[in-house]
Design a protein around this motif. Structure first.
Motif, PDB file in Angstrom:
ATOM      1  N   LEU A 175       0.843  -1.192   0.000  1.00  0.00           N
ATOM      2  CA  LEU A 175       0.000   0.000   0.000  1.00  0.00           C
ATOM      3  C   LEU A 175       0.882   1.248   0.000  1.00  0.00           C
ATOM      4  CD1 LEU A 175      -2.492  -1.187   2.764  1.00  0.00           C
ATOM      5  CD2 LEU A 175      -2.708  -1.481   0.283  1.00  0.00           C
ATOM      6  N   LEU A 176       0.560   2.190  -0.876  1.00  0.00           N
ATOM      7  CA  LEU A 176       1.385   3.390  -1.028  1.00  0.00           C
ATOM      8  C   LEU A 176       0.506   4.635  -0.883  1.00  0.00           C
ATOM      9  CD1 LEU A 176       3.448   2.057  -4.062  1.00  0.00           C
ATOM     10  CD2 LEU A 176       4.157   2.128  -1.658  1.00  0.00           C
ATOM     11  N   SER A 204       4.465   1.415   2.523  1.00  0.00           N
ATOM     12  CA  SER A 204       5.762   1.977   2.155  1.00  0.00           C
ATOM     13  C   SER A 204       5.611   3.432   1.725  1.00  0.00           C
ATOM     14  CB  SER A 204       6.397   1.145   1.035  1.00  0.00           C
ATOM     15  OG  SER A 204       7.720   1.560   0.785  1.00  0.00           O
ATOM     16  N   THR A 205       6.748   4.100   1.582  1.00  0.00           N
ATOM     17  CA  THR A 205       6.727   5.522   1.232  1.00  0.00           C
ATOM     18  C   THR A 205       6.515   5.764  -0.252  1.00  0.00           C
ATOM     19  OG1 THR A 205       9.113   5.574   0.868  1.00  0.00           O
ATOM     20  CG2 THR A 205       8.327   6.136   3.091  1.00  0.00           C
ATOM     21  N   LEU A 214       7.936  11.890  -0.483  1.00  0.00           N
ATOM     22  CA  LEU A 214       7.738  11.814   0.963  1.00  0.00           C
ATOM     23  C   LEU A 214       8.705  10.792   1.560  1.00  0.00           C
ATOM     24  CD1 LEU A 214       3.876  11.710   0.632  1.00  0.00           C
ATOM     25  CD2 LEU A 214       5.161  13.624   1.592  1.00  0.00           C
ATOM     26  N   CYS A 215       9.583  11.267   2.418  1.00  0.00           N
ATOM     27  CA  CYS A 215      10.621  10.412   3.006  1.00  0.00           C
ATOM     28  C   CYS A 215      10.327  10.219   4.492  1.00  0.00           C
ATOM     29  CB  CYS A 215      11.995  11.045   2.795  1.00  0.00           C
ATOM     30  SG  CYS A 215      13.388   9.980   3.245  1.00  0.00           S
ATOM     31  N   LEU A 221       2.353   5.481   7.874  1.00  0.00           N
ATOM     32  CA  LEU A 221       1.521   4.710   8.788  1.00  0.00           C
ATOM     33  C   LEU A 221       0.246   5.491   9.130  1.00  0.00           C
ATOM     34  CD1 LEU A 221       4.131   3.243  11.320  1.00  0.00           C
ATOM     35  CD2 LEU A 221       3.323   2.286   9.170  1.00  0.00           C
ATOM     36  N   ASN A 222       0.420   6.793   9.368  1.00  0.00           N
ATOM     37  CA  ASN A 222      -0.735   7.649   9.650  1.00  0.00           C
ATOM     38  C   ASN A 222      -1.698   7.666   8.468  1.00  0.00           C
ATOM     39  OD1 ASN A 222      -2.088  10.407   9.272  1.00  0.00           O
ATOM     40  ND2 ASN A 222      -1.520  10.494  11.437  1.00  0.00           N
ATOM     41  N   MET A 223      -1.144   7.859   7.254  1.00  0.00           N
ATOM     42  CA  MET A 223      -1.990   7.921   6.063  1.00  0.00           C
ATOM     43  C   MET A 223      -2.666   6.584   5.780  1.00  0.00           C
ATOM     44  SD  MET A 223       0.080  10.225   3.299  1.00  0.00           S
ATOM     45  CE  MET A 223       0.139  12.016   3.428  1.00  0.00           C
ATOM     46  N   ALA A 224      -1.987   5.482   6.085  1.00  0.00           N
ATOM     47  CA  ALA A 224      -2.600   4.165   5.887  1.00  0.00           C
ATOM     48  C   ALA A 224      -3.858   4.030   6.751  1.00  0.00           C
ATOM     49  CB  ALA A 224      -1.607   3.059   6.212  1.00  0.00           C
TER      50      ALA A 224
END
Length: 236
Positions: A175-176, A204-205, A214-215, A221-224
């Motif tokens: 998932l990205l 992953s980023t 985005l590094c 994790l927040n966006m997931a």
């Protein structure tokens, strides 16, 4: 293509330092921004050097089939011939490739072209993966599963048949959410189907200059959780 080995090494080391500070211990570095033998080799050579001179473990993925470079007049078959017959065997012989990736999409390469690449990689004993089902449903994820591939990445347009094939093959669903966010996508990956079929998921980023600059893995994790509705435990 214009960047030197030294410039790429310094940029890469800075990014690895940022990721290390977040607790990251292993990174995949893809090629795919040179799109000719010399430039793809340069990227993979720098990736190897970074792995040798940095505490983070680096896996190098050959993504020569990332886009159609200038000069091919829309002829993706001819460029894929170059990738399969020249780039792949030469870079493999030089010990620069850990896995082979392809952008299987309407604006990238077809399932038939991707299959040719996967067959060539398999003949060399290299594992495969794909950018699949990011913008449309073509069956790239099912193709990866057919070859026992490592992962299908992006996967917003996965069908239930794709998910079932991935479950059978043990192919990871990557998932990205950074790319999803940056491109303002609206089609979410089918998280419930992935859960139902117990497909292993990863976050992953997708750190890259065009679609996910985005590094920051904690942000992913927040966006997931916020964008894809994963639970915090699943995201971790």
């Amino acid at each position: 293509r214009m960047a030197s080995h030294e410039a790429l090494f310094v940029l890469g080391k800075d990014r690895l330092n940022a990721l290390l500070a977040q607790g990251v211990t292993t990174v995949e570095i893809k090629s795919g921004y040179g799109l000719d033998l010399e430039s793809e080799r340069k990227i993979l050579e720098v990736a190897r050097l970074l792995g040798q001179h940095h505490p983070i473990t680096v896996q190098s993925t050959f993504l020569g089939a990332h886009a159609l470079p200038p000069g091919y007049g829309g002829n993706a078959d001819d460029y894929m011939d170059l990738v399969i017959n020249q780039m792949l065997p030469q870079l493999y012989q030089e010990g620069l490739i850990d896995a082979v990736d392809v952008f299987c999409e309407g604006i990238g390469f077809s399932v038939a072209q991707s299959r040719r690449l996967f067959a060539a990689a398999k003949a060399l004993g290299l594992p495969v993966k794909a950018h699949a089902e990011q913008l449309s449903s073509l069956g790239g994820a099912s193709l990866v599963a057919e070859f026992g591939g490592l992962s299908a990445d992006h996967i917003e347009y996965l069908t239930e048949a794709d998910v079932a094939a991935m479950a059978q093959a043990g192919t990871v669903a990557v998932l990205l959410p950074g790319a999803y966010y940056f491109l303002r996508e609206t089609k979410m990956p089918p998280i419930d189907l992935l859960r139902q079929y117990q497909v292993p998921m990863a976050v992953s980023t997708d750190l890259n200059p065009g679609t996910s600059p985005l590094c920051n893995l904690p942000l992913m994790l927040n966006m997931a959780c916020t964008l894809f509705r994963l639970t915090p435990a699943e995201a971790l």
